[in-house]
Design an enzyme around this catalytic site. Structure first.
Site, PDB file in Angstrom:
ATOM      1  N   SER A 203       3.427  -1.797  10.293  1.00  0.00           N
ATOM      2  CA  SER A 203       4.878  -1.883  10.461  1.00  0.00           C
ATOM      3  C   SER A 203       5.428  -3.278  10.147  1.00  0.00           C
ATOM      4  CB  SER A 203       5.298  -1.433  11.870  1.00  0.00           C
ATOM      5  OG  SER A 203       4.911  -0.085  12.082  1.00  0.00           O
TER       6      SER A 203
ATOM      7  N   HIS B  94      -9.557   1.453   4.933  1.00  0.00           N
ATOM      8  CA  HIS B  94      -8.271   1.644   5.623  1.00  0.00           C
ATOM      9  C   HIS B  94      -8.454   2.619   6.789  1.00  0.00           C
ATOM     10  CE1 HIS B  94      -4.125   2.790   6.413  1.00  0.00           C
ATOM     11  NE2 HIS B  94      -3.785   1.658   5.816  1.00  0.00           N
TER      12      HIS B  94
ATOM     13  N   ASN C  71       0.866  -1.185   0.000  1.00  0.00           N
ATOM     14  CA  ASN C  71       0.000   0.000   0.000  1.00  0.00           C
ATOM     15  C   ASN C  71       0.901   1.234   0.000  1.00  0.00           C
ATOM     16  OD1 ASN C  71      -1.857   2.011   0.474  1.00  0.00           O
ATOM     17  ND2 ASN C  71      -2.254   1.428   2.609  1.00  0.00           N
TER      18      ASN C  71
ATOM     19  N   LYS D 180       0.105   4.297  -0.307  1.00  0.00           N
ATOM     20  CA  LYS D 180      -0.529   5.503   0.246  1.00  0.00           C
ATOM     21  C   LYS D 180      -0.282   6.686  -0.699  1.00  0.00           C
ATOM     22  CE  LYS D 180      -0.026   3.377   4.719  1.00  0.00           C
ATOM     23  NZ  LYS D 180       0.059   3.501   6.161  1.00  0.00           N
TER      24      LYS D 180
ATOM     25  N   GLU E 249      -5.322  -4.739  10.659  1.00  0.00           N
ATOM     26  CA  GLU E 249      -4.312  -3.703  10.836  1.00  0.00           C
ATOM     27  C   GLU E 249      -4.558  -2.960  12.143  1.00  0.00           C
ATOM     28  OE1 GLU E 249      -2.363  -2.487   6.905  1.00  0.00           O
ATOM     29  OE2 GLU E 249      -4.127  -1.235   7.162  1.00  0.00           O
TER      30      GLU E 249
ATOM     31  N   GLU F 115      -6.710   4.975   7.817  1.00  0.00           N
ATOM     32  CA  GLU F 115      -6.436   6.387   7.497  1.00  0.00           C
ATOM     33  C   GLU F 115      -7.636   7.021   6.797  1.00  0.00           C
ATOM     34  OE1 GLU F 115      -2.711   5.784   5.474  1.00  0.00           O
ATOM     35  OE2 GLU F 115      -1.769   5.233   7.371  1.00  0.00           O
TER      36      GLU F 115
ATOM     37  N   GLY G  67       2.533   2.489  10.659  1.00  0.00           N
ATOM     38  CA  GLY G  67       3.484   3.584  10.495  1.00  0.00           C
ATOM     39  C   GLY G  67       4.220   3.981  11.761  1.00  0.00           C
TER      40      GLY G  67
END
Ligand code: PGA
Length: 281
Positions: A233, A111, A12, A14, A187, A113, A193
């Site tokens: 991560s 996701h 991904n 992003k 996730e 985010e 991240g």
């Protein structure tokens, strides 16, 4: 322990990699995949047990699409999001038919985010999943708890809510969810991240829990066939130990997928997981 569902490594990107950077990524991937991927990886790609998916930003998708055909192994491309409607007055959105015209077959949905920064909800995630599966896409559905939810002993409640709000009842309307096109990515938000990867034990616990929810809704055979990816991560350094977990069928990787050597190393780890299983059985 078997890896009957194979291994899927999804990158991904992003909001990273312009068109020019995308072109460079693929050019390097092409030249270096021969030395960085061994025979077992090539064999695993050939028999379909190892699958590589990349999710570039929308504008870089076309550049990626032009290059994947010359790669030495199959890389499938996906979008990081898509609207549930096929067209209409939805400024800033991209639809399934637009992606299909570009021969894009995967879409990432829900996701954290998108949920955190763009107001996406369980309901918008459900609509995207349902309609994109209906349009023939393969969907990677993301779910996961925040740090405070984990601290508050809410992990199971959050995962249950996020997953069951998307899945239909067993029977009518469930076929699209059971034909192998739905992939679920666990996730944990606190791991994305941050460099704080879930331990293999934490990942396995969550994945086994999710498989239980799937089994309760759709039965064990459907549950056994659904790939569950770990994300947060994930790196070439921790991939082997995560893939050693029986219910971890691959990974959704952000930062570590941005460089060609990182992505190739993740794929090599996938091949090792498959290969070591072959040797054990
Ligand atoms: P990360 O991102 O690997 O950079 O933590 C994973 C993701 O958000 O999909």
């Amino acid at each position: 322990m078997t890896k009957t569902r194979g291994v899927l490594i999804a990158g991904n990107w992003k909001m990273n990699h312009t068109m020019a950077e995308t072109q460079q990524f693929f050019a390097k991937l092409q030249t270096e995949s021969k030395s960085l991927l061994g025979d077992s990886a090539r064999a695993s790609f050939k028999n379909g047990s190892l699958r590589a998916v990349l999710l570039p930003p929308m504008l870089s998708l076309e550049r990626a699409q032009r290059q994947v055909d010359s790669m030495p192994f199959l890389i499938e491309l996906g979008a990081q999001n898509a609207h549930w409607e096929k067209k209409g007055a939805f400024t800033g959105e991209v639809s399934g038919p637009m992606l299909a015209e570009m021969r894009i077959h995967w879409v990432l949905v829900g996701h954290s985010e998108r949920r955190q920064h763009f107001g996406e909800t369980d309901e918008s995630t459900r609509k995207r999943t349902e309609n994109l599966l209906e349009q023939g896409f393969k969907v990677i559905l993301c779910i996961g708890e925040t740090h405070s939810e984990r601290e508050g002993d809410q992990m199971e409640a959050v995962l249950t809510r996020q997953l069951l709000s998307v899945l239909p009842e067993r029977g009518k309307g469930a076929a699209n969810y059971l034909d192998g096109r739905l992939v679920i990515a666990y996730e944990p938000v606190w791991a994305i991240g941050t460099g704080l990867t879930a331990t293999p034990a934490q990942a396995e616990e969550a994945h086994a829990f999710l498989r239980g929810i799937l089994a309760a809704r759709f039965g064990t055979s459907a549950s056994d066939q659904t790939p569950l990816l770990y994300g947060g991560s994930a790196t070439p350094e921790n991939m082997d130990s995560l893939l050693a977990c029986p219910n971890v069928d691959g990974a959704l990787v952000g930062g570590a997928s941005l460089k060609h050597e990182g992505y190739l190393a993740l794929l090599a780890s996938g091949a090792r997981a498959l290969h070591s299983i072959d040797h054990q059985t």
